[in-house]
Write a protein that holds these residues in place. Sequence first.
Motif, mmCIF file in Angstrom:
data_model
loop_
_atom_site.group_PDB
_atom_site.id
_atom_site.type_symbol
_atom_site.label_atom_id
_atom_site.label_comp_id
_atom_site.label_asym_id
_atom_site.label_seq_id
_atom_site.Cartn_x
_atom_site.Cartn_y
_atom_site.Cartn_z
ATOM 1 N N TRP A 171 50.345 37.605 38.179
ATOM 2 C CA TRP A 171 48.985 37.499 38.700
ATOM 3 C C TRP A 171 48.316 38.875 38.787
ATOM 4 O O TRP A 171 47.135 39.021 38.481
ATOM 5 N N GLU A 172 49.074 39.899 39.174
ATOM 6 C CA GLU A 172 48.510 41.244 39.287
ATOM 7 C C GLU A 172 47.978 41.720 37.946
ATOM 8 O O GLU A 172 46.952 42.416 37.878
ATOM 9 N N GLN A 173 48.663 41.352 36.863
ATOM 10 C CA GLN A 173 48.201 41.745 35.533
ATOM 11 C C GLN A 173 46.982 40.919 35.123
ATOM 12 O O GLN A 173 46.009 41.454 34.564
ATOM 13 N N ALA A 174 47.009 39.618 35.414
ATOM 14 C CA ALA A 174 45.901 38.746 35.032
ATOM 15 C C ALA A 174 44.603 39.167 35.700
ATOM 16 O O ALA A 174 43.521 39.054 35.108
ATOM 17 N N ARG A 207 39.960 41.411 31.669
ATOM 18 C CA ARG A 207 38.797 40.553 31.497
ATOM 19 C C ARG A 207 39.092 39.550 30.382
ATOM 20 O O ARG A 207 39.597 39.924 29.321
ATOM 21 N N PHE A 208 38.782 38.291 30.659
ATOM 22 C CA PHE A 208 39.033 37.224 29.692
ATOM 23 C C PHE A 208 37.716 36.567 29.309
ATOM 24 O O PHE A 208 36.719 36.636 30.035
ATOM 25 N N GLY A 268 42.731 28.793 44.751
ATOM 26 C CA GLY A 268 43.177 30.052 45.311
ATOM 27 C C GLY A 268 43.029 31.199 44.331
ATOM 28 O O GLY A 268 43.419 31.101 43.161
ATOM 29 N N GLY A 269 42.468 32.312 44.785
ATOM 30 C CA GLY A 269 42.408 33.526 43.992
ATOM 31 C C GLY A 269 41.360 33.550 42.905
ATOM 32 O O GLY A 269 41.319 34.506 42.113
ATOM 33 N N LEU A 270 40.480 32.554 42.839
ATOM 34 C CA LEU A 270 39.488 32.540 41.767
ATOM 35 C C LEU A 270 38.573 33.764 41.821
ATOM 36 O O LEU A 270 38.102 34.246 40.784
ATOM 37 N N HIS A 271 38.331 34.259 43.026
ATOM 38 C CA HIS A 271 37.438 35.417 43.163
ATOM 39 C C HIS A 271 38.032 36.685 42.563
ATOM 40 O O HIS A 271 37.319 37.668 42.352
ATOM 41 N N GLU A 272 39.313 36.678 42.255
ATOM 42 C CA GLU A 272 39.961 37.854 41.680
ATOM 43 C C GLU A 272 39.890 37.883 40.154
ATOM 44 O O GLU A 272 40.249 38.893 39.542
ATOM 45 N N LEU A 273 39.454 36.790 39.536
ATOM 46 C CA LEU A 273 39.437 36.706 38.077
ATOM 47 C C LEU A 273 38.168 37.323 37.507
ATOM 48 O O LEU A 273 37.096 37.232 38.101
ATOM 49 N N HIS A 274 38.311 37.923 36.324
ATOM 50 C CA HIS A 274 37.180 38.516 35.623
ATOM 51 C C HIS A 274 36.941 37.693 34.358
ATOM 52 O O HIS A 274 37.387 38.043 33.265
ATOM 53 N N ALA A 275 36.220 36.592 34.522
ATOM 54 C CA ALA A 275 35.951 35.685 33.408
ATOM 55 C C ALA A 275 35.024 34.586 33.896
ATOM 56 O O ALA A 275 34.992 34.278 35.093
#
Length: 336
Positions: free
Chosen positions: A15-18, A22-23, A32-39
């Motif tokens: 998860w730390e890498q994902a 940016r995707f 959970g954790g959607l706010h951490e994604l860059h996409a």
Amino acid sequence: MPQVLAELGACVLPWEQATRHRFDLAVAAAYGGLHELHAPIVVMAHGAGRGKRSRPRRAGGPVLADPVVYGLDGARLTRDGRVLASALILAHEDEREVLSRQCPEALDVAVLAGDPCFDRLVVSLPLRQRYRDAMGLGGAHRLVVVSSTWGGDGLFGGTPDLLPRLLDQLPAGFRVAALLHPAVWGAHGRRQVSAWLRDCRDAGLLLLDPTADWRGLVIAADCLIGDHGSVTVYAAAIGRPLLYVGGRRAATAPGSAHELVAAAAARLDPGRALLPQVRAARPLDAPAVAAALTSRPGQAGPQIRRTMYRLLRLRVPGRHRRPEPVPAPRFLGPDR
């Protein structure tokens, strides 16, 4: 669960890498954790629509008093006043109405698409005999499928002696298959689940491989014994004779297919003789269940595809293809 993903050939990132990369597109069936994604994020239900209610916690505070329909509430769909999803896939018009009450700021990203799982079940129904042939079932065989969701209130967790009792009480000519939620396998591991069910498998239980598609097994069933999980709803929506384990759950969302099935299905009494109950199993009103499950039957695939390509800023390639039938079920082989 990592073992299951590895067997499916998935590339699994920490998860730390994902969250550092940016995707072009992310597809999520959880929150959970959607706010951490860059996409751009497409959020979908991970079961038969949004049929459950829950009591969310206020950030840093106690559980809120009024239950909400899970997955359509601001606590899960927003962060710091921002809607997290670029597209929120809905199966039914009623979900849009719920969204307008619980999280109106997400209406702009809502996409009414229907239910892709139900659509593929419908397309696969004509292949029922092919699935049964692949399982070695003759015309005289009666297949009883036992489906369990995860957790202590699931069938497997709450009624662990049902499978051995079915195998003891059903006569020759009946086959019993078990379909367990992926979270059961993920929580306990393949080795432990197989060990728990070794005696049952030695007695003839068919245990669906956790990496296999479950839908062909439900289509092949002559009777499904299920709990409050989504598989029970899908089985009811395609007209499989049904027995329900557990009482009517207060946590079902009003007007949902989950509530309809929980209210209308005949209850299995595990303490009584099982054979007469199995023989008496009847289908529910399948069109009514299907209508509560999806208001866009047959349209989910094309609509979701268009949505994804729009977010990718690409032209949809080629012509739309009809949903493909699901593959035949696969079962775990003998323990080594």
